[in-house]
Motif scaffolding. Structure first.
Motif, mmCIF file in Angstrom:
data_model
loop_
_atom_site.group_PDB
_atom_site.id
_atom_site.type_symbol
_atom_site.label_atom_id
_atom_site.label_comp_id
_atom_site.label_asym_id
_atom_site.label_seq_id
_atom_site.Cartn_x
_atom_site.Cartn_y
_atom_site.Cartn_z
ATOM 1 N N GLY A 145 12.197 62.127 -54.739
ATOM 2 C CA GLY A 145 13.460 61.765 -54.102
ATOM 3 C C GLY A 145 14.594 62.460 -54.652
ATOM 4 O O GLY A 145 14.336 63.396 -55.693
ATOM 5 N N PRO A 146 15.621 61.799 -54.808
ATOM 6 C CA PRO A 146 16.685 62.529 -55.452
ATOM 7 C C PRO A 146 16.541 62.559 -57.111
ATOM 8 O O PRO A 146 16.987 63.625 -57.603
ATOM 9 N N THR A 147 16.002 61.685 -57.421
ATOM 10 C CA THR A 147 15.710 61.624 -59.238
ATOM 11 C C THR A 147 14.409 61.341 -59.612
ATOM 12 O O THR A 147 14.171 61.282 -60.774
ATOM 13 N N GLN A 148 13.489 60.882 -58.401
ATOM 14 C CA GLN A 148 12.052 60.547 -58.896
ATOM 15 C C GLN A 148 10.924 61.152 -57.984
ATOM 16 O O GLN A 148 11.112 61.804 -57.003
ATOM 17 N N PRO A 149 9.819 61.416 -58.507
ATOM 18 C CA PRO A 149 8.679 61.779 -57.897
ATOM 19 C C PRO A 149 8.205 61.018 -56.836
ATOM 20 O O PRO A 149 8.260 59.824 -56.936
#
Length: 333
Positions: A245-249
């Motif tokens: 995602g934008p900040t996480q796997p």
């Protein structure tokens, strides 16, 4: 030495006697300083005779070796009796010596210039090669630096985009997986022991471009409802999921690392767990994905489980990745 006559002409007498005639005012002093005997006295007498009456002189006096030999050594005789060099001859010889030296100097300068030109001609191609090599090196260095800077920027941007992943997705982690329920014959939970993955399996369909829709939450897997249900022989169940995602796997972040023999567990709605073993993993461009193959079991006659996710470079404009990774597994129980 045998007796022979040597005739002295005027040039000889003047050439030999000139040093004694240079001081006419002091003949007595000259004669007093000169030897009173020997050939030199005879020469002085002959010179005085020529000087006193040059007009009447028609024939040079004759000196013979028999008259001077008893009174002089052989070395002295050869010195007195050898022909004298006239002034004109001396001047010509000196000029000839100067001319010869000048010619030699000119020849040396010409030869030096020729050798210098030859050396320069040999060195000129080397200088040209050195200059060309320097130019090529400078151009190559500049290109390398530029390429390094561009690659650094692109890598940094791609890394940032890949880390950011697609936008408009949910990154919140679902709770209470045990309370999640589906129909008894549908997939409910997927587990990948090697990756430590455990996630819900939601039902998904196709978008307007006939591409399989990924779940809204990056931590969920999606079962394409157009594929087989778990356990159907000769067919394959297709699951997809986000890589990030934008900040996480995402749920399928590391499925590209799965290798043949790795296990995958799929639980159905009735609590039955099916075990699968990875047969192979492949990476293809997004536009080259063979959906028919993705919906087919990798092993003929057995039920298959195929996983698909994004990989490669992320395109921010299209909000997707350039490649796809597909894992093919077969049911073993």
């Amino acid at each position: 030495m045998s007796a022979e006559s040597i005739q002295f002409n005027r040039s000889f007498l003047y050439g030999r006697i000139r040093p004694y005639e240079s001081k006419p005012a002091e003949p007595q002093a000259v004669r007093a300083a000169a030897p009173k005997n020997g050939a030199i006295a005879d020469v002085q007498k002959a010179a005085a005779t020529v000087k006193s009456a040059p007009q009447a002189h028609t024939k040079a006096p004759i000196l013979t070796t028999s008259s001077i030999a008893p009174r002089m050594s052989p070395a002295a005789q050869s010195k007195v009796l050898r022909p004298a060099m006239t002034l004109e001859q001396a001047v010509l010889q000196k000029q000839a010596t100067r001319i010869d030296f000048a010619d030699k100097a000119a020849n040396w300068r010409s030869e030096y210039k020729t050798q210098l030109k030859a050396k320069r001609a040999k060195l000129l191609p080397n200088y040209a090669l050195f200059a060309m090599a320097a130019v090529v090196f400078a151009v190559g260095l500049a290109a390398s630096l530029h390429s390094f800077r561009v690659d650094t920027k692109v890598t940094a941007a791609a890394t940032a985009r890949a880390a950011a992943g697609p936008t408009g997705v949910d990154e919140s982690k679902p709770n209470n997986l045990d309370k999640y329920a589906v129909s008894a014959d549908l997939p409910r939970i997927i587990q990948i022991p090697k990756l430590g993955t455990k996630a819900r399996v939601l039902q998904v369909g196709l978008d307007t471009k006939n591409a399989v829709v990924a779940p809204a939450n990056i931590h969920d897997a999606g079962w394409y409802t157009g594929s087989a249900k778990p356990g159907e022989a000769g067919k394959a169940t297709l699951l997809d999921g986000h890589v990030s995602g934008p900040t996480q796997p995402g749920v399928f972040k590391n499925i590209a690392s799965l290798r043949a023999g790795d296990s995958i567990l799929l639980e159905k709605g009735d609590g039955t767990t099916l075990t699968y073993v990875v047969v192979k993993t492949e990476k293809v461009a997004a536009e080259n994905v063979d959906m028919q193959r993705a919906l087919t079991s990798v092993t003929k006659g057995k039920h298959g489980l195929n996983l698909i996710s994004c990989t490669g470079k992320f395109d921010k404009q299209t909000n997707t990745f350039a490649d796809r990774v597909i894992v093919y597994a077969e049911q073993v129980n």
